[in-house]
Structure formats: C-alpha cells, structure tokens
Design a protein around this motif. Sequence first.
Motif, PDB file in Angstrom:
ATOM      1  N   GLU A  82       0.846  -1.906  -0.282  1.00  0.00           N
ATOM      2  CA  GLU A  82       0.205   0.551  -0.149  1.00  0.00           C
ATOM      3  C   GLU A  82       0.961   0.859   0.041  1.00  0.00           C
ATOM      4  O   GLU A  82       0.080   1.855  -0.392  1.00  0.00           O
ATOM      5  CB  GLU A  82      -0.908   0.077   1.393  1.00  0.00           C
ATOM      6  N   SER A  83       1.975   0.950   1.227  1.00  0.00           N
ATOM      7  CA  SER A  83       3.201   2.767   0.776  1.00  0.00           C
ATOM      8  C   SER A  83       3.687   2.633  -0.421  1.00  0.00           C
ATOM      9  O   SER A  83       3.766   4.104  -0.883  1.00  0.00           O
ATOM     10  CB  SER A  83       3.770   2.035   2.248  1.00  0.00           C
ATOM     11  N   LYS A 123       2.505   1.374  -3.387  1.00  0.00           N
ATOM     12  CA  LYS A 123       1.090   1.601  -3.882  1.00  0.00           C
ATOM     13  C   LYS A 123       1.136   3.691  -4.174  1.00  0.00           C
ATOM     14  O   LYS A 123       1.136   4.854  -5.333  1.00  0.00           O
ATOM     15  CB  LYS A 123      -0.036   1.853  -3.975  1.00  0.00           C
ATOM     16  N   GLU A 124       1.286   4.020  -2.881  1.00  0.00           N
ATOM     17  CA  GLU A 124       0.680   5.999  -2.412  1.00  0.00           C
ATOM     18  C   GLU A 124       1.659   6.536  -3.032  1.00  0.00           C
ATOM     19  O   GLU A 124       1.699   7.443  -3.733  1.00  0.00           O
ATOM     20  CB  GLU A 124       0.809   5.931  -1.072  1.00  0.00           C
TER      21      GLU A 124
END
Lengths: 829, 504
Positions: free
Chosen positions: A467-468, A470-471
């Motif tokens: 997720e990180s 992706k951000e």
Amino acid sequence: MGVDKKQKQRKTNPFELKFNKSKHDILGRKKGAQVGAPTASRKRAHEQREQTLGVEYDRKNKISKIVDKRLGEKDGKSEEEKGAMRFTEERVKNYKRASKFNLTDDGDEEEEVLTHKGKALSDIEKYDKSMISDSDDDEEPGNLGSNMVKVAHFGGGEKTAEEHVREKISREDMISNLIAKTKLARHEKQQQKDELELMTESLDSKYQALMGKMKASFRPTGRQPLEKDDYDKLTITLKTEADARATPADRKLSEEEEALKEKERLETLEAARISKNNAFFNAKSHLSADADVDIDAGSKADARKVQAKNSRFEVKFDDEGGLIDEDTVEKSRILKKNLDGSDESDDDEDLEDEEEDLDDLLEDEDELEEDSDDEEAQEAQKVVKKAKKSAPEPAETLPFVFEMPKNYKKFCALLEKHSESMDLVLERLVKCHHPSLKEGNKKRLNKLFLLCLRWFDDMSKEELTAESVKEMNLAQETMHALMKFDIQYGVRCVRALIRQHWKGRQDKQKSSPVSFGLISAIRLVSGLFPVADSWHPVVVPALFLATEALCSAKCANLNALAKQIQLANAIVEYVSESKRYVPELVAFARSALLLAVTEKSEKFATNGFPISKPHTEMLCFEEKYTGPALQPISLTTIFNNSPSDPSLKLHVLRALLSLIQHLRVIYSNQNETYSIVFKPFLRILESIQAKNLPAEVQEELETLCASMKAEIGAKCRLVHLSLVKTEKSMLKMLEPRFEWDFDPERPHHGPKDEKKKLTKNLRNERRGAIKELRKDTAFLARKQLSSVKTKDRARIAATKRVMGGLMQQQGEWNKEKRTADVEKKKDKK
Amino acid sequence: MDDDLDQFFHDDAEQNADFSDDGSEDEAPDNVDVNYELEREEPKSKSVAEFTKFLQECEYPDDIIKYFKTIKFFEKDAKTGDIVSTKSLKFTVTGFIQYLFGTKRIQRPVLRGIAKIFGRYDIFHLISPELVKSITHLKETRTTAWFNLFNFLSFVPHPTDRVTKPLFRQFCVRTPFNDKSMKKRKLTWISTDYDNVWMAVMNGKISDKLTLKLIPYITQNVISKLKAPFKSADFFFKMFDKTDYHGILSLGAIFRLISEHNFEYPKFYDKVYSLTNPSLLYMSQKESILTLLDSFLSSTHLPTYITASFLKRLSRCLLLAPIDAQEPILGLIRNLVIRHPNCSELVHREVPQTLYDDPFDNDETDLHKTRALESSLWEMKLLQCHWNQSVRKRAHFVDKSIQKIESYVRFRCTDELFSVNMAKSFGGEDGEAEKYRKLQDGDEDEEGTGKPEPKKARRKGFGGKFAPKHEEKVTRAVGVNSEAPKGILDRQVPIIDVPTLWKI
C-alpha cells in the motif's frame, strides 16, 4: 623574268626605306626586321581600306531594292481576282476589329449567352429600353403640342372667342381630354420604336446568315479552345473547391481554455452533487408530514409522541394502519436505492437517473403485490429490519472541487478522508488550481508539490508495504504533472531532499546499509528528470549520493548485501541509456562476487566487505541446496529487518549475477577496455563452485560465463594510442636552388613561364586590334571630310556664278541709266 | 565524570600559575629550616598494592596531591650525605607503574589528568627507568596495558614542545634536582628520558591492535624529536614487512629514513608497487598516501620501466576508484608522463601496432617483468565516459599533445565535490525555450557577436597578464522527463531479459 625583277627594284625609291640599327648584339634575342618601307605599307593599307571599308561606307543608305507587297501582284492574276482578294482581306480586318468588344455575338462555335440573375442580357436590354422610353416621354418637350402647353399653362393674356367657349366646358371634361391625348401620343411613339427594332433585328439576321457563308474562307483567329483533359477538369474542380473554404467545427483549444473548461465541468458536477444531497434532505423533511398526520389524530403534545409510536403499532391492525405501513416501507426502500445509485455512478447522467426512477416505480408495484400476499406478522418483522437499516446516515459522495490544504497536517487529513480514491482527489485538486484561473495559483501548486514530496518521503520511511509503495507511485505521478507549471521550484525541492539525505549519511550513517528512503529518492530522481544529460542539477548530485552510499556501507550480512544490490540496480537505471562508466559500481560488483568464492584471487576493492572467515564466504554453498524453489526476494523482509529464510543466500547470489549481466551488456561498446574490466569477473565466475547450486542457477552462471568469454575473445585486439600528426612547414634555407634539367637554349620553361608567354601574346594582339580600329576610324573621318569639302566647293562655285550674273545685269542697268540721263541733258540745252 | 575532570584541570592550571621558577628556588624563607624536611622522621605510607588501589579508586587529582603532602619524598643518605629517594617515593613510583599496566582499561581523559601529575619532568625522571624495564617484559597479549601506556605517553610532551612544571617543589625545598649540574643539563636528561621510553616501546612486543594507531603517531610526532631517529628503523622495517595495511601506514617513516638518513630498503619500489591497489583508494588516508607516491616518483632519474609500471597500475586502479580519488590520480598520471618523456610512448606512438591483448600483466610483482612499456593507456578511453563531467574532461589529456608544465595535483573530499556540484548555477530558461533558441541560427550569431564585446571593453580597463578572469555566469537549462514515470519498483532496464528477482 630577271628583267621584270630588275624593273620593280628600280621603281622603289631608296629614300622611302628605313634601316633599324642595333647597338649591341645580345645572345638569345631574336633579331627583328633590318629594313622596312613604312611609306609603302601605309599606301597598301590605304588601298585595302578603300576596297573594303570604303565600299561599305559609300553604299550605306543608297543601294536598295523595292519589294512589292501588294496582294495579287506577283501571281499575275486578273483584275477581278485581285479586287476580290483585297476586298476579302479588308472585310476580315474590319470584322476582327468590330467584333472584338462584342459581348453577345461571339465568333466561337459555342455561343455563350451572357446572363444576369438567370435572365439573358438581351431581355434585360429590352426592358431597359421600355423604361427609357417612358422617361423620354416625360422629359421631351415635344410630346405635348404647343397648343396644349398654352392651354395648360394659361399662356397669353388676350382672350379669344375660343377661350370663351372653352370656359363653358366643365373642368372634369377638360382633364379627361388631356389624358386621352397624352396616351395617344405615347402609343404612336411606341409603335414607331417597335417598327425600328423589327427592322434592326431583320438586318442583323441577314448579316449573320451572310457571314455564316463566308466563315469557311477565314483563317482561325487566336488559339482554338483545346479539348478538356482530365488534368484540366481536376484543376477546375480544385479551383471551385478552393473558393469554398471550410470553417473548423472543432477548434483545438489552448491550454488555458481547456483548464477553464475543466474547471467549469467540475463545478457543474459539484453543483449537481450538492443538489442531490439537498434532495436527500428534502426527503428527510418529507417524513415530518407523517407527524402532521399524527397531529391530525387530535391528542395532547407530550402524549402525542408516545401515542404516535403506539398508534403506529396499533394502527397496523386497522385498515388505515395498513396504509401507513405501506408508505413507510416504500420510502425507506427508495432511499436505499438512491444511495446505492449515487455510490456506483461517477458520471452523473440524467438518463441514468430517469432509469433508476423507473426501476423504483416498477419495484414499488411489485412490492405492493407482495405486501398484499404476506401475513401481518411478517410485515411487522420487515418493518423492524428496515427501520434499523434506514437508521445509519449514508456516506457522502466524493466532492469535485477542493480547496488547497494549507499545511501538511491538513493535506494528510484530506487524503485519509478519501483514502480509497486519492488519485481522483489529487487530480481534481490540480485541475481546480490551474495558474491561468486565478492569481496566486502557481504558488499554491508549488506548495502542493512540496506537500507531495514530503508525503513521498514519509511513506518511504514508514514500514514497507504494497500500500505504501502504491501511494508513493501516486505521489510520483502527481509531482510529474506538477513539474510542468514550475520546473525551477520542483528542481529546488528535489535537490533539498538529496541534500538532506547526503547530510544524514555524512553525519550519522556513514557505514550503515542504505535505507528504502534513500533508494526511493534516487529512483524518484530518475523518474522525474532525464538521466542521459551531460550535466543536470539534480541527477549529478543524486549520483554522488548513490555512489557514496554504495561504497561506504558495510555488508555484514545478507540483508545488507541485498539492500546494496538494490541500490546498484537503481544506479544501473541511471547509466543504461547514456553508457556512462561508474567505477564504484564495478568495484562493488567485483567485491560482492568475491564473497561467493572460497579461494580469493584478489582483495576486496572497497572497504565494506568482511575479512574474517565465517562472513567472508557469505555466498558460498558448501552443501547441496535443498531449499524451496526459486522465488523473488521479498523487499518487505529485507527493509523491515525481519528474520530472513535460509533461501535468501541463493536469491542474493542470483540477483548479483543479474547485476553483472547488466554491466556486461551496458559496457559492451567499450572495445578497448572490455577485456581489461571483465577478465577479473570471468576469473571469479569460473572459480565459483556451482555443483551445489540448483540447475537453473547453474545454467544462468554458465550462460553468463560463456557470453562473457566470447565477448572478451572478440574484443582482444588492441591498437596502440597515437596522436594525430599536424604537418609542420620546413624552415626556409639559404642554400642555392639547383635545376637538374637546365637548358641554356630555353632558360624559361615550365607552367609559370608558359602562362607568362600566353599573357604577353594576348596583350600584343589586343594592342594590335586597338591600333587597327583607330586607323579605321581615322580613314572614315578623312573620307567624310573630303566629301564635305567637295560639296562645299561646288556650292561656293554656284554661288559665285549667280552673284556674277546679278552684277552683270546691274552693270548693264546702270549703263543704260547713264545714257538716258545724258540724252535728257542734251535735250534741255 | 568528564565535567568533573575538566573542573579539576582548570583548578590545576590555577595552582600551577602560583608556582614560578623565576630564580626563587634558592631563596628559602627565613622562618623555615631547610634541613628539617630531610631530617624529619619518615611517616607511615601506603604500600605498592595499596597505592595502586588508591589510584584506581580516587576520582580527583586533588586526592593524590593530598596524599603526597602526608608523605616524605627525599632524605639524606647517612654515608655519602647525598639526597636520595625515600621508601615511600619508591613505593609510589612502583605503584603507579602497576596501576598503568593493570588489567583495567583506563579511559583517555583520566590518563590526561593523571599525566598532569606523573608526567612532570622530575617525577617522570624517576619513573622512566622502571617503565623501561616493565616495557621490556610486557607481553604482546596484554593489549589493555599497551593501550594504557600509549595513551599516557601521548600526553607526555617533549622538551622542545613544552617543559612541564616540577612536582616536588610543592612539598619540600631541597630535592636532588636542585644541584647545579642537574640544572645545567636539564633539557638533556629530560630528552634522554623521553628517548629511552619511546625506544623501549618501539623495541617491545607491541600488540597488533595498537600498531595501527602507533605507527602514524610515531611517524608524525616522535621521529622528529628523537636524538637518533635512525634507531627506529628496525621498528619501521618490521612493520613495513608485516601486512599491506601496516606497510601503507609506515610508508612515510620509511621514506624519511631513506631520504634523510641514508637508509636503503632493498626493492623499495617493488614493495610500493605491490601496495598500490584499488583498496588503497577507499581508505581515509588516501590523500597522504598519494602525496607520498608523488614524492616517490618525482625523481627524473627513475628507470623508465618503473615509471611505466606505476602508470599502468594507477590507470587500472582508476577503473575501480571512487570519485574523490579520480582527479588527483589523473593529475598524477599526467605529471608522470610529462616528467618522464620516455614514457610518452604509453600515450603516443609514431608507429602504432596491433596487439592481441594488453601485454601489461597486472598480477606480476616484479617490475622488470610487467611489460608496461609495450602497452598503452587504454584505460583513459574508458574514463572519457565517466559519469562525472570533470573526470571526463581530465581524461581527455591523452588526445592532446603532451604539455610542458606539470599540473597541480589537487585533493578534494567527497563532501567538497558534492558542494561544488550543488553550487553550480542552473535554470534561467526551460529546456524547450533553449532548444527553440538554438534552432534559430541568427540569434546565436547575434549573441556570439554580442558577447565578446563587453569582455574586450572590460579587459581594456582591467588589463594585465595575471588579472583574474571575469567568469560569466552560465545558466544551464534543466531537462524534465516528458513521459510519465512508472512505479518506483516497476522500472526495468530494457536491455536484456532478466527473471523477476524482487517483490514487495
């Protein structure tokens, strides 16, 4: 014969001869003529000019012949034929001139009729003539008779008997009579003109018939019109099409206009969204109508609420209560569907709304049918469930217009609020603040860039997850979009980030392995800026940071080594296009490869590798590999410092071989130094013990060794370095110059002398020509002068003769006069 | 602990200021009996073990001073009448040495405080003979003792640097150091004490860990102070032959011995050649080492094969060297080619030949057999593609004719290089604007004609051969990627097919 020669020689005058003396006899010089006769040569020249130039001068403007260009004179034709030819020619000449400006009657085969608004000009002319006739009638004084004028204008003061009689006639009769006379006069004039036109037309038709007969004898005038080819037709169509110029239906909008359009679109969508929410509130307020209905029941205020609840439950069993239940059920269902529809649809279209309404209506009808079938107890349960469902408030939809967050906290809060659709939020945030829309938007976008960069850095420092990452990718894309508006500010921000990392490593983490933050910063630089430039204000400091981190870190364990290899891969990205040589990268790869060899042939090039026994063979396999199948290395495991599995050793070795493969391909264009750089690699690779490795890794290793060996063999030939020579001119020496083929007879020969000789000849010839021309001019001048003198002499002689005659007459007259005078005197005496 | 020590050091300085040697030694106060201190009964004092323990336990130098006031240091010998040390003083000296060579590691600030007392010249004169004996018998395995000794001795200055104040004057008037003969040769015997101790250290069996610190200290601080520096030759030659790292560290001392004291080391250049390798350039002492290397090769009488071998070796090292070593070594190579014209064949040959492979053997240690003269500096061609701009420029010297004047070998650390690159000016125009401006040739011509004029006008006013050059500020365009970047971890180098090696 001898006698003739002697006579000729005798005739020459010895005083006419001229002797040329030579003071000194010079060797090698050609001897000129010893004796010359200039007088004789001058005489001969004069005679030649008389025969050539003089004849032309005498004949000028005098000798000529008459050329008779009259028609028919040469052929010896009869008088009639001559006349016919001359007449024909004259007619043709006049015909051409006359018909040149005739618009209607063209001589071409195809008669083109001139038109105006679909009508022929001839028709229009007739119409004009009729108009002209009307005006002429009014203007001409002769249309009315003198008598009528007298009557109309009340001319004359004397009253006659007729006038007395007319006074008796009524005024109306007089006016009608006058009108009738005028009309009659006009009619007569019109008839005359019509007759004239008829005569003219008949004459024209006869003339045309006559000319038609004589047309064959004429020669074609000018260029005949050619038959139209395909090319001509195409050209004509192009001309006609070119006249009709097309106006663009969809013009390409400029950047500012596009930005404005986008903002308007977002604002309209936002307004629609807000109105939808208001509709929702109206629906809520609609529920209060139920309370009104309860109020109509007629009970006390405090007790009304309690009784209302009870009455609902009580009324269910009544006919009216059943109706109330149906209404509540319908409304709750409608609300749910509205919410669902709003969640699903990003593009709000009216058609979809209408369709949803139709679906709701249909389902309502179905529900009515179902409700009628069910029992009362089931109805009560359903009511309870739906009441629970309708209790929680619906989530708001994503807004289309955002305000720029003022600080980092608000920025993070905004992103957390809409965590599922961050990309849309950032995109709309950029579009709403285009610099052309409002003053000061550029600063706001710059601030957004800084916030994104800080967000990127924070994400990279946190624990590494999918997720990180992706951000971080989202932040990178946003920064790339924002870079267009102000490149300088973006460059300065990224440089500040690099400087921050540099100071961090210099002060504290000199020898620690790289963090994911540093690697992601370096990859961000290669994502935003071109890495192939010769110098770039961001890329070069990033390379300084990367190479320094690569060489100064200590690889004490497999995790650290894996981190460094990941950094090396980032550096390979920088270098793969421009093929720059990075010595730190090659040194690291070579030193890391030594960890896989037990008997080390050389020392570690860099300082970060362990020397003691258990760690210096970090990548050696002394036993058969019995771990799991080949898998990618988990970056989460490496960068979060969680304990690694036993198979990491094999995967790290595999990554190292891949790195060396990249280096081999990148630097394959260096022919001279390829073997110098990669022979040590080949030596180390061959000494790796591959028998304990799995088959796939063995194949990779063998492939790498084979290709490297082949390439080294192909690029072994070397040529010594040598500079390009610059030719230097020799010093001029004072030694004499020797000509080995000197010829005293011809001391001057060679290309230069030949050119000089030719130049001299040219000059002599020119001088001779000028001299001849000058003499010709003098000859003609003398000839002209002599003719003038001759004429003058003749004129003077004639004048003398005339004057002599006159004097003689005068003398005789004077004599006679004196004789008469004498006789008179005698008579007087 | 440190703060407390600092306070007490300050106090000691103040106390030291009170005592002065301005000829007031002989003038005894009238009230005090000169011989009283010598003739009074010796009070009870601590034994050797007790004093050692006392030194370990006490925290402040004042405690030691207090103890010294309670004991008697000197007495008159009954037979000869000379002033000699008492038993208490001997116990004190022996106890200090045992404290120094104990099993505990003494911190450096503590030793600095201790040296302010026991490092004074008078008591050190008494300590040094016993210290020499103890050093002789000290074993190699006792690392702690060696470190304590080294730290203590590093705080004892040489008389040429600083002469310490006497210690015993605080406690008694008459001491053995008051004699005229002792005063005359004061500096001599203080220097002798210094020499004896350091020679003992160098001749002892030093611990391996200490040598790495000891060699640079002795090279910089001790050799120039010794009366006979050549006596340290055994020590340095032994270190030179030990390992590569030790050899590199002791190069400076060896060179000084060779150049100043006429020592000869057999195969010195072969040894230096073997020490020159890529790992040398990643050490923190690379600047001093390269300076020494420049000194070694500065003689024009060196044989050509030696110079050529070093040229090739340095070129090979450059292929693996970090950025801060690139510029000085390139300068060194260029200077070597200029200094030794016979070696210009490595850069330029009149008749270039085609070879199958580089004849230079990088693994050969014998300078005669490296065949460097048959080779060329092909490594410079690779460095012409270096990632740094200044290195690229410097590597192009092989393409130009050989200069007449040597260039300056300049050392800049990595931080300085980074700062220089960060300080370069950029910006001004965007990349596209500059491209558009370059495409228009007329504009370039106008600018070309416009620029030199102000320079000429300025130079007329500021003329002169050695006037500083007026450097115009060059604004460079900044390029930006036109395509949107891929993910941080999704980018792949598209050269070859590589299996997926990394995952999140």
